[in-house]
Motif scaffolding. Structure first.
Motif, PDB file in Angstrom:
ATOM      1  N   VAL A   5       0.870  -1.180   0.000  1.00 23.72           N
ATOM      2  CA  VAL A   5       0.000   0.000   0.000  1.00 23.72           C
ATOM      3  C   VAL A   5       0.903   1.224   0.000  1.00 23.72           C
ATOM      4  CG1 VAL A   5      -1.760   1.301   1.244  1.00 23.72           C
ATOM      5  CG2 VAL A   5      -1.852  -1.214   1.207  1.00 23.72           C
ATOM      6  N   LEU A  15      -6.437   0.498   4.959  1.00 25.41           N
ATOM      7  CA  LEU A  15      -6.330  -0.649   4.061  1.00 25.41           C
ATOM      8  C   LEU A  15      -5.227  -1.608   4.512  1.00 25.41           C
ATOM      9  CD1 LEU A  15      -7.355  -2.010   1.507  1.00 25.41           C
ATOM     10  CD2 LEU A  15      -5.743  -0.600   0.192  1.00 25.41           C
ATOM     11  N   PHE A  75      -1.600  -1.100  -4.084  1.00 22.44           N
ATOM     12  CA  PHE A  75      -2.696  -0.133  -3.982  1.00 22.44           C
ATOM     13  C   PHE A  75      -2.087   1.236  -3.705  1.00 22.44           C
ATOM     14  CE2 PHE A  75      -4.497  -4.182  -2.560  1.00 22.44           C
ATOM     15  CZ  PHE A  75      -5.690  -4.257  -3.276  1.00 22.44           C
ATOM     16  N   ALA A  77      -2.816   4.955  -2.672  1.00 23.03           N
ATOM     17  CA  ALA A  77      -3.820   5.823  -2.053  1.00 23.03           C
ATOM     18  C   ALA A  77      -3.166   7.165  -1.753  1.00 23.03           C
ATOM     19  CB  ALA A  77      -4.372   5.180  -0.783  1.00 23.03           C
ATOM     20  N   GLY A 101      -2.611  -0.420  -8.899  1.00 23.44           N
ATOM     21  CA  GLY A 101      -3.839   0.353  -9.051  1.00 23.44           C
ATOM     22  C   GLY A 101      -3.890   1.568  -8.162  1.00 23.44           C
ATOM     23  N   LEU A 103      -6.671   4.214  -6.136  1.00 26.33           N
ATOM     24  CA  LEU A 103      -8.039   4.352  -5.661  1.00 26.33           C
ATOM     25  C   LEU A 103      -8.245   5.719  -5.013  1.00 26.33           C
ATOM     26  CD1 LEU A 103      -7.651   3.398  -2.282  1.00 26.33           C
ATOM     27  CD2 LEU A 103      -7.441   1.260  -3.511  1.00 26.33           C
ATOM     28  N   VAL A 153     -14.360  -2.044 -10.577  1.00 29.32           N
ATOM     29  CA  VAL A 153     -12.939  -2.060 -10.914  1.00 29.32           C
ATOM     30  C   VAL A 153     -12.785  -2.150 -12.426  1.00 29.32           C
ATOM     31  CG1 VAL A 153     -10.792  -3.383 -10.729  1.00 29.32           C
ATOM     32  CG2 VAL A 153     -12.271  -3.112  -8.729  1.00 29.32           C
ATOM     33  N   ILE A 168      -7.685  -8.571  -6.108  1.00 28.36           N
ATOM     34  CA  ILE A 168      -8.315  -7.595  -5.210  1.00 28.36           C
ATOM     35  C   ILE A 168      -9.237  -8.306  -4.226  1.00 28.36           C
ATOM     36  CG2 ILE A 168      -9.908  -5.633  -5.118  1.00 28.36           C
ATOM     37  CD1 ILE A 168      -8.777  -4.883  -7.957  1.00 28.36           C
ATOM     38  N   CYS A 171      -7.720  -9.925  -1.377  1.00 27.05           N
ATOM     39  CA  CYS A 171      -7.370  -9.000  -0.284  1.00 27.05           C
ATOM     40  C   CYS A 171      -8.594  -8.624   0.556  1.00 27.05           C
ATOM     41  CB  CYS A 171      -6.732  -7.732  -0.849  1.00 27.05           C
ATOM     42  SG  CYS A 171      -5.122  -7.995  -1.607  1.00 27.05           S
ATOM     43  N   THR A 175     -15.735  -6.870  -5.564  1.00 24.92           N
ATOM     44  CA  THR A 175     -15.607  -6.128  -6.817  1.00 24.92           C
ATOM     45  C   THR A 175     -16.768  -6.407  -7.766  1.00 24.92           C
ATOM     46  OG1 THR A 175     -14.375  -7.841  -8.018  1.00 24.92           O
ATOM     47  CG2 THR A 175     -13.091  -6.312  -6.663  1.00 24.92           C
TER      48      THR A 175
END
Length: 376
Positions: A5, A15, A75, A77, A101, A103, A153, A168, A171, A175
């Motif tokens: 993360v 997260l 991820f 963030a 990704g 978010l 997603v 995802i 985790c 989705t």
């Protein structure tokens, strides 16, 4: 699984805690600029589930070679203006075939993803964050406040979508699949919600205006903000109608998303959402008059949602020749308020657009280029 993360803010901290809590066997790592401010054991309070738990992340570091080494999924963030630097940091270290990704997934980062990752990793994004969260104490404790039923997603290459969702969901995040990545990057979440309210609070005043109190952001939301929100959302959906080659049906109108079909209903709804109650407007104490407050233009509500959100929507309207008078009004106000040049004689071509996330900055200027990018 090795999970990284990036970003130790509200969402990132929560997260890390959540994934490590439900999967203690996973290697869960946090990449943050300020690791020295983090405790080795983090606390998460899940308000919806009515429980708290402590976790010990495997790595908390500002060194991507430690925090992202051989990561299977990443991820990010962070504010969108910081995403490109994060790509540069983690790209040399993630596992071959990793999924990376952001978010939420607006912000235009798909335009420069391959510059850093080539074929080493796959790109995904969330339409909206999977939950709301608030730090109780930075580096120590986070409140996980409200879960979405699922996260829509998307992946830049549709052939990657099933595997992205599998990782995802591994985790612990539920989705649903978007039909293309543009349905992620143009979701009218913060770029419309936040800008409508920011314009309502500050739009009638000069930047030097002093307010008598530090206002709430959502509590006090008025009909003007709702009217702006509906108008911008309508212009966005007119844009979707101009690109019939792409299925944008997963991007539902905001009136439907909030179950509020009228201005009055939207105003009442926003004021009533429990998780919105404590959010404050982007203000700071005045340096001139004690007890007064002025706009905090360094807040993410100014630095993120206009240049990396609303400006991108407007840029696609330019490419697809869709009129956007309300967006022009709000975005033009923002540029004037901050002394930026977004428009020249009413044309969306100002020099300061180079510091936004619009596709034109990356050489994407035609309908054909847009359709090619999102149809892969």
């Amino acid at each position: 699984m090795k999970v990284t993360v990036v970003g130790g803010g509200h969402i990132g901290t929560a997260l890390v805690c959540y994934v490590k809590h439900i999967h203690p066997e996973y290697e869960v790592r946090l990449l943050t600029r300020r690791p020295e401010r983090f405790a080795s054991v983090l606390v998460c309070n899940d308000w919806e589930q009515g429980c708290s738990y402590e976790v010990e992340p495997d790595v908390i570091s500002d060194d991507a070679s430690l925090a992202a080494q051989d990561a299977d999924i990443v991820f990010i963030a962070l504010p969108h203006f910081a995403v490109e630097n994060a790509f540069a940091d983690v790209a040399p270290h993630v596992a071959k075939g990793a999924f990376v990704g952001v978010l939420p997934g607006s912000g235009g980062f798909e335009f420069f993803f391959e510059k850093y990752f080539q074929d080493r990793a796959k790109l995904f994004g969330f339409q909206r964050v999977p939950f709301t969260a608030k730090l109780e104490r930075y580096g120590h404790e986070a409140n996980l406040k409200s879960w979405k039923p699922y996260s829509v997603v998307g992946t830049l290459r549709m052939s990657d979508l099933d595997e992205a969702c599998r990782r995802i969901e591994a985790c612990g995040l539920k989705t649903r699949r978007a039909d293309n990545f543009l349905a992620v990057s143009l979701t009218p979440s913060n770029p419309v919600l936040h800008t409508s309210r920011t314009y309502e609070i500050f739009g009638a005043y000069p930047r030097t205006h002093e307010f008598n109190e530090h206002q709430h952001f959502y509590v006090g939301w008025g009909d003007q903000a709702s009217e702006t929100l509906f108008a911008v959302d309508a212009e966005l959906h007119q844009l979707f109608a101009a690109m019939p080659e792409l299925d944008m049906s997963s991007v539902i109108p905001l009136g439907e998303h909030y179950e509020s079909p009228t201005v009055e209903a939207m105003t009442a709804k926003i004021n009533s959402i429990a998780t919105f109650q404590t959010v404050m407007a982007p203000m700071k104490p005045s340096l001139v008059t004690p007890g007064k407050f002025v706009a905090d233009t360094d807040s993410r509500l100014f630095t993120e949602d206009f240049p990396w959100g609303l400006a991108i929507i407007r840029a696609y309207c330019e490419i697809f020749e869709v009129p956007a008078p309300t967006i022009d009004k709000v975005l033009g106000w923002y540029a004037d308020y901050l002394g930026l040049e977004y428009y020249v004689d009413g044309t969306f071509c100002g020099k300061d657009l180079a510091r936004t996330g619009i596709p034109q900055t990356h050489g994407i200027t035609t309908k054909e280029q847009v359709l090619a990018l999102y149809s892969a």
